[in-house]
Design a protein around this motif. Structure first.
Motif, PDB file in Angstrom:
ATOM      1  N   LEU A  16     -21.060 -12.609  17.046  1.00  0.00           N
ATOM      2  CA  LEU A  16     -21.838 -12.569  15.626  1.00  0.00           C
ATOM      3  C   LEU A  16     -21.392 -11.207  14.759  1.00  0.00           C
ATOM      4  O   LEU A  16     -21.321 -10.098  15.463  1.00  0.00           O
ATOM      5  CB  LEU A  16     -23.470 -12.431  15.853  1.00  0.00           C
ATOM      6  CG  LEU A  16     -24.173 -13.396  16.715  1.00  0.00           C
ATOM      7  CD1 LEU A  16     -25.569 -13.202  16.952  1.00  0.00           C
ATOM      8  CD2 LEU A  16     -24.124 -14.848  15.788  1.00  0.00           C
ATOM      9  N   PRO A  17     -21.407 -11.282  13.574  1.00  0.00           N
ATOM     10  CA  PRO A  17     -20.792 -10.289  12.764  1.00  0.00           C
ATOM     11  C   PRO A  17     -21.795  -8.923  12.726  1.00  0.00           C
ATOM     12  O   PRO A  17     -21.287  -8.036  12.245  1.00  0.00           O
ATOM     13  CB  PRO A  17     -20.806 -10.877  11.335  1.00  0.00           C
ATOM     14  CG  PRO A  17     -21.848 -11.894  11.239  1.00  0.00           C
ATOM     15  CD  PRO A  17     -21.875 -12.414  12.741  1.00  0.00           C
ATOM     16  N   LYS A  18     -23.198  -9.119  12.874  1.00  0.00           N
ATOM     17  CA  LYS A  18     -23.899  -7.997  12.972  1.00  0.00           C
ATOM     18  C   LYS A  18     -24.331  -7.450  14.229  1.00  0.00           C
ATOM     19  O   LYS A  18     -24.244  -8.044  15.387  1.00  0.00           O
ATOM     20  CB  LYS A  18     -25.458  -8.333  12.295  1.00  0.00           C
ATOM     21  CG  LYS A  18     -25.134  -9.014  10.651  1.00  0.00           C
ATOM     22  CD  LYS A  18     -26.363  -9.480  10.085  1.00  0.00           C
ATOM     23  CE  LYS A  18     -26.229  -9.752   8.739  1.00  0.00           C
ATOM     24  NZ  LYS A  18     -27.755 -10.236   8.237  1.00  0.00           N
ATOM     25  N   THR A  19     -24.890  -6.176  14.296  1.00  0.00           N
ATOM     26  CA  THR A  19     -25.655  -5.648  15.199  1.00  0.00           C
ATOM     27  C   THR A  19     -27.053  -5.602  15.265  1.00  0.00           C
ATOM     28  O   THR A  19     -27.447  -5.378  14.263  1.00  0.00           O
ATOM     29  CB  THR A  19     -25.109  -3.998  15.437  1.00  0.00           C
ATOM     30  OG1 THR A  19     -23.531  -4.085  15.350  1.00  0.00           O
ATOM     31  CG2 THR A  19     -25.597  -3.246  16.646  1.00  0.00           C
ATOM     32  N   PHE A  20     -27.486  -5.976  16.338  1.00  0.00           N
ATOM     33  CA  PHE A  20     -28.766  -6.113  16.557  1.00  0.00           C
ATOM     34  C   PHE A  20     -29.481  -4.833  17.629  1.00  0.00           C
ATOM     35  O   PHE A  20     -29.168  -4.918  18.706  1.00  0.00           O
ATOM     36  CB  PHE A  20     -29.352  -7.592  17.184  1.00  0.00           C
ATOM     37  CG  PHE A  20     -28.704  -8.444  16.068  1.00  0.00           C
ATOM     38  CD1 PHE A  20     -29.654  -8.752  14.995  1.00  0.00           C
ATOM     39  CD2 PHE A  20     -27.724  -9.016  16.497  1.00  0.00           C
ATOM     40  CE1 PHE A  20     -29.257 -10.054  14.128  1.00  0.00           C
ATOM     41  CE2 PHE A  20     -27.092  -9.982  15.468  1.00  0.00           C
ATOM     42  CZ  PHE A  20     -28.019 -10.372  14.326  1.00  0.00           C
ATOM     43  N   THR A  21     -30.532  -4.348  17.078  1.00  0.00           N
ATOM     44  CA  THR A  21     -31.173  -3.308  18.035  1.00  0.00           C
ATOM     45  C   THR A  21     -32.556  -3.903  18.332  1.00  0.00           C
ATOM     46  O   THR A  21     -33.261  -3.061  19.342  1.00  0.00           O
ATOM     47  CB  THR A  21     -31.242  -1.888  17.470  1.00  0.00           C
ATOM     48  OG1 THR A  21     -31.905  -2.029  16.215  1.00  0.00           O
ATOM     49  CG2 THR A  21     -29.800  -1.298  17.003  1.00  0.00           C
ATOM     50  N   ASP A  22     -33.092  -4.761  17.761  1.00  0.00           N
ATOM     51  CA  ASP A  22     -34.195  -5.502  18.471  1.00  0.00           C
ATOM     52  C   ASP A  22     -34.163  -7.037  18.069  1.00  0.00           C
ATOM     53  O   ASP A  22     -33.221  -7.558  17.442  1.00  0.00           O
ATOM     54  CB  ASP A  22     -35.334  -4.934  17.668  1.00  0.00           C
ATOM     55  CG  ASP A  22     -36.743  -5.266  18.628  1.00  0.00           C
ATOM     56  OD1 ASP A  22     -36.881  -5.781  19.480  1.00  0.00           O
ATOM     57  OD2 ASP A  22     -37.779  -4.678  18.057  1.00  0.00           O
ATOM     58  N   VAL A  23     -35.077  -7.686  18.744  1.00  0.00           N
ATOM     59  CA  VAL A  23     -35.074  -9.209  18.481  1.00  0.00           C
ATOM     60  C   VAL A  23     -35.559  -9.492  16.849  1.00  0.00           C
ATOM     61  O   VAL A  23     -36.335  -8.679  16.253  1.00  0.00           O
ATOM     62  CB  VAL A  23     -36.026 -10.023  19.118  1.00  0.00           C
ATOM     63  CG1 VAL A  23     -35.744  -9.958  20.595  1.00  0.00           C
ATOM     64  CG2 VAL A  23     -37.407  -9.548  18.963  1.00  0.00           C
ATOM     65  N   LEU A  24     -34.962 -10.461  16.258  1.00  0.00           N
ATOM     66  CA  LEU A  24     -35.181 -10.870  14.964  1.00  0.00           C
ATOM     67  C   LEU A  24     -36.373 -11.332  14.515  1.00  0.00           C
ATOM     68  O   LEU A  24     -37.347 -11.056  13.571  1.00  0.00           O
ATOM     69  CB  LEU A  24     -34.070 -11.855  14.435  1.00  0.00           C
ATOM     70  CG  LEU A  24     -32.700 -11.629  13.914  1.00  0.00           C
ATOM     71  CD1 LEU A  24     -31.871 -12.694  13.449  1.00  0.00           C
ATOM     72  CD2 LEU A  24     -32.775 -10.467  12.659  1.00  0.00           C
ATOM     73  N   LEU A  25     -36.892 -12.229  15.576  1.00  0.00           N
ATOM     74  CA  LEU A  25     -38.217 -13.052  15.555  1.00  0.00           C
ATOM     75  C   LEU A  25     -39.234 -12.638  16.372  1.00  0.00           C
ATOM     76  O   LEU A  25     -39.875 -13.163  16.907  1.00  0.00           O
ATOM     77  CB  LEU A  25     -37.953 -14.480  15.710  1.00  0.00           C
ATOM     78  CG  LEU A  25     -37.161 -15.240  14.543  1.00  0.00           C
ATOM     79  CD1 LEU A  25     -36.750 -16.547  14.907  1.00  0.00           C
ATOM     80  CD2 LEU A  25     -37.488 -14.974  13.053  1.00  0.00           C
ATOM     81  N   GLY A  26     -39.403 -11.133  16.333  1.00  0.00           N
ATOM     82  CA  GLY A  26     -40.609 -10.550  17.156  1.00  0.00           C
ATOM     83  C   GLY A  26     -41.998 -10.752  16.104  1.00  0.00           C
ATOM     84  O   GLY A  26     -41.944 -11.515  15.331  1.00  0.00           O
ATOM     85  N   PRO A  27     -42.896  -9.851  16.396  1.00  0.00           N
ATOM     86  CA  PRO A  27     -44.151  -9.776  15.769  1.00  0.00           C
ATOM     87  C   PRO A  27     -43.908  -9.711  14.183  1.00  0.00           C
ATOM     88  O   PRO A  27     -43.267  -8.974  13.858  1.00  0.00           O
ATOM     89  CB  PRO A  27     -44.730  -8.520  16.173  1.00  0.00           C
ATOM     90  CG  PRO A  27     -44.072  -7.718  17.074  1.00  0.00           C
ATOM     91  CD  PRO A  27     -42.849  -8.783  17.224  1.00  0.00           C
ATOM     92  N   GLY A  28     -44.678 -10.476  13.601  1.00  0.00           N
ATOM     93  CA  GLY A  28     -44.839 -10.341  12.129  1.00  0.00           C
ATOM     94  C   GLY A  28     -43.640 -10.974  11.533  1.00  0.00           C
ATOM     95  O   GLY A  28     -43.512 -11.036  10.196  1.00  0.00           O
ATOM     96  N   GLU A  29     -42.769 -11.880  12.213  1.00  0.00           N
ATOM     97  CA  GLU A  29     -41.636 -12.484  11.555  1.00  0.00           C
ATOM     98  C   GLU A  29     -41.759 -13.980  11.896  1.00  0.00           C
ATOM     99  O   GLU A  29     -40.878 -14.589  12.036  1.00  0.00           O
ATOM    100  CB  GLU A  29     -40.440 -11.944  12.360  1.00  0.00           C
ATOM    101  CG  GLU A  29     -40.152 -10.384  12.217  1.00  0.00           C
ATOM    102  CD  GLU A  29     -40.023 -10.094  10.821  1.00  0.00           C
ATOM    103  OE1 GLU A  29     -39.401 -10.819   9.829  1.00  0.00           O
ATOM    104  OE2 GLU A  29     -39.960  -8.893  10.458  1.00  0.00           O
ATOM    105  N   ASP A  30     -42.944 -14.308  11.714  1.00  0.00           N
ATOM    106  CA  ASP A  30     -43.176 -15.807  11.865  1.00  0.00           C
ATOM    107  C   ASP A  30     -42.351 -16.915  10.975  1.00  0.00           C
ATOM    108  O   ASP A  30     -42.632 -16.474   9.681  1.00  0.00           O
ATOM    109  CB  ASP A  30     -44.704 -16.317  12.088  1.00  0.00           C
ATOM    110  CG  ASP A  30     -45.388 -15.493  13.079  1.00  0.00           C
ATOM    111  OD1 ASP A  30     -45.214 -15.550  14.184  1.00  0.00           O
ATOM    112  OD2 ASP A  30     -46.110 -14.382  12.647  1.00  0.00           O
ATOM    113  N   GLY A  31     -41.895 -17.621  11.496  1.00  0.00           N
ATOM    114  CA  GLY A  31     -41.260 -18.815  10.620  1.00  0.00           C
ATOM    115  C   GLY A  31     -39.641 -17.999   9.803  1.00  0.00           C
ATOM    116  O   GLY A  31     -39.188 -18.739   9.249  1.00  0.00           O
TER     117      GLY A  31
END
Length: 409
Positions: free
Chosen positions: A283-298
């Motif tokens: 993937l082209p980006k770096t991730f330091t946490d999950v994208l779809l954690g709390p508050g990221e519904d949908g």
């Protein structure tokens, strides 16, 4: 061997199955005072009717005030109120385990044991392990023993929570980036300390075989949602699970590694790719946490990224499905099997991606599996208490079945 110890205000709770926790002096002073007793955690019939029976039995142990905390409206606001943080009742609904007496807590655990999967190291057992990890984290924090949870994996036998016959994978130090702060903040309050007592259970809606309702359970590094409607399971997500420390040895000299199978499945999947395939999956980006954690519904990405599993061999596709299975196995066995059949039918439309590194041993190592239904993420972060060791955050969602499909985001 599985761990079989559970703290509850200094009283031993004898369980019908594996227990969790740590020394009694780790529990906050706010726990209920109870006399010595024996309570049994049982599994009712593995069906929605059995889950309803377990829920009603638990509710029958509560007084009116406790029931008011436990049984709430099935609403979007209540369902989506969850977190990976040790933020207590301010960020999740339900009644606190540490406020239950021994009989009430055994009845609450019976609900979870009935509703969740029986696969070794997964389902109900994983819930116990994550709660035990919080007691271990509290102990390490109290000792100020940074790095004390970082022993090498044993060369003989299998740690609790780890499948046999798989390579070692814990205890690796993080290679974090200077100045980055971990997402799990330090605790600060009576119900926000690291503790197996600071987990909360709620029924959203009325448990029944005719209407819609949901089990919401969680605390630090855990959020479980099981949705029901008209006597059927309609969803087993979102399911957030993380752990710090990633491995530890308890006072009975039993080694624990609750997310070992999850990490191993993903590493094995990525290891099956050719160099060209790994390049396409990066993937082209770096991730330091999950994208779809709390508050990221949908908030699923509009476009799938990475490598299409449709281009893989039959053997590689099986490894993709095997990597997904530990998350889905959090649900009851029948539901997990049905979901896996759906995800298998969608494998050619499923994508895998990674960034950072493929060994999942350093800060910002990240893997994603994204299909028409399934969504799984796994990320390594620098430790919060054990600062010379990475810890894990993961999430399982379903594009159409989160919260049983009751809400539109």
């Amino acid at each position: 061997m599985r761990d079989r110890w559970l703290p509850l205000a200094g009283v031993l709770l004898m369980l019908a199955s594996a227990g969790c926790g740590g020394p009694a002096d780790q529990e906050p002073s706010t726990e209920k005072s109870i006399s010595a007793a024996v309570a049994i955690v049982r599994s009712y019939e593995k069906s929605v009717a059995g889950v309803v029976q377990a829920a009603e039995a638990f509710l029958a142990t509560l007084d009116a005030d406790e029931k008011a905390l436990t049984q709430l409206e099935l609403s979007e606001a209540n369902a989506t109120l969850w977190s990976n943080l040790p933020c207590g009742s301010s960020c999740r609904p339900g009644i606190r385990f540490g406020d239950l007496d021994i009989e009430e807590q055994a009845a609450a655990r019976s609900v979870l044991k009935t509703a969740l999967g029986t696969r070794p190291g997964s389902g109900y057992e994983r819930v116990e392990q994550i709660m035990a990890a919080d007691d271990q984290l509290a102990l390490l924090q109290a000792r100020g023993a940074i790095g004390s949870a970082r022993p090498a994996m044993p060369t003989g036998g299998t740690p609790s929570g780890m499948p046999s016959g798989t390579p070692s994978g814990g205890g690796m130090p993080g290679g974090g980036q200077p100045g980055e702060m971990p997402s799990d903040g330090p605790p600060g309050g009576a119900d926000t300390a690291y503790s197996s007592g600071n987990y909360f259970l709620a029924f959203l809606g009325t448990p029944s075989t005719t209407g819609a309702w949901m089990i919401s359970f969680g605390g630090h590094h855990l959020a479980v949602h099981m949705s029901y409607k008209n006597g059927a399971v309609t969803g087993a997500s979102p399911y957030f699970v993380g752990v710090e420390p990633i491995t530890w040895t308890d006072p009975a000299n039993i080694r624990h590694a609750p997310l070992y199978d999850m990490r191993t499945g993903l590493v094995t999947m990525l290891g099956s790719l050719t160099e060209t395939e790994r390049g396409k999956a990066k993937l082209p980006k770096t991730f330091t946490d999950v994208l779809l954690g709390p508050g990221e519904d949908g908030e699923f990405p509009a476009k799938k990224e990475g490598l299409s599993a449709g281009s893989l061999t039959a053997g590689q596709k099986k490894l993709v499905l095997a990597a997904v299975a530990p998350w889905v196995a959090g649900a009851d066995d029948a539901t997990a099997a049905a979901l896996m059949k759906i995800y298998e039918s969608q494998i050619d439309q499923t994508y895998i991606g990674w960034s950072g590194g493929t060994s999942l041993t350093n800060h910002a190592d990240y893997v994603r599996i994204d299909g028409p239904g399934v969504w799984v993420e796994f990320v390594c972060q620098n430790g919060v208490v054990v600062q010379d060791q990475i810890h894990y955050h993961t999430i399982y969602r379903d594009h159409t079945r989160d919260y049983g499909g009751e809400f539109t985001f």
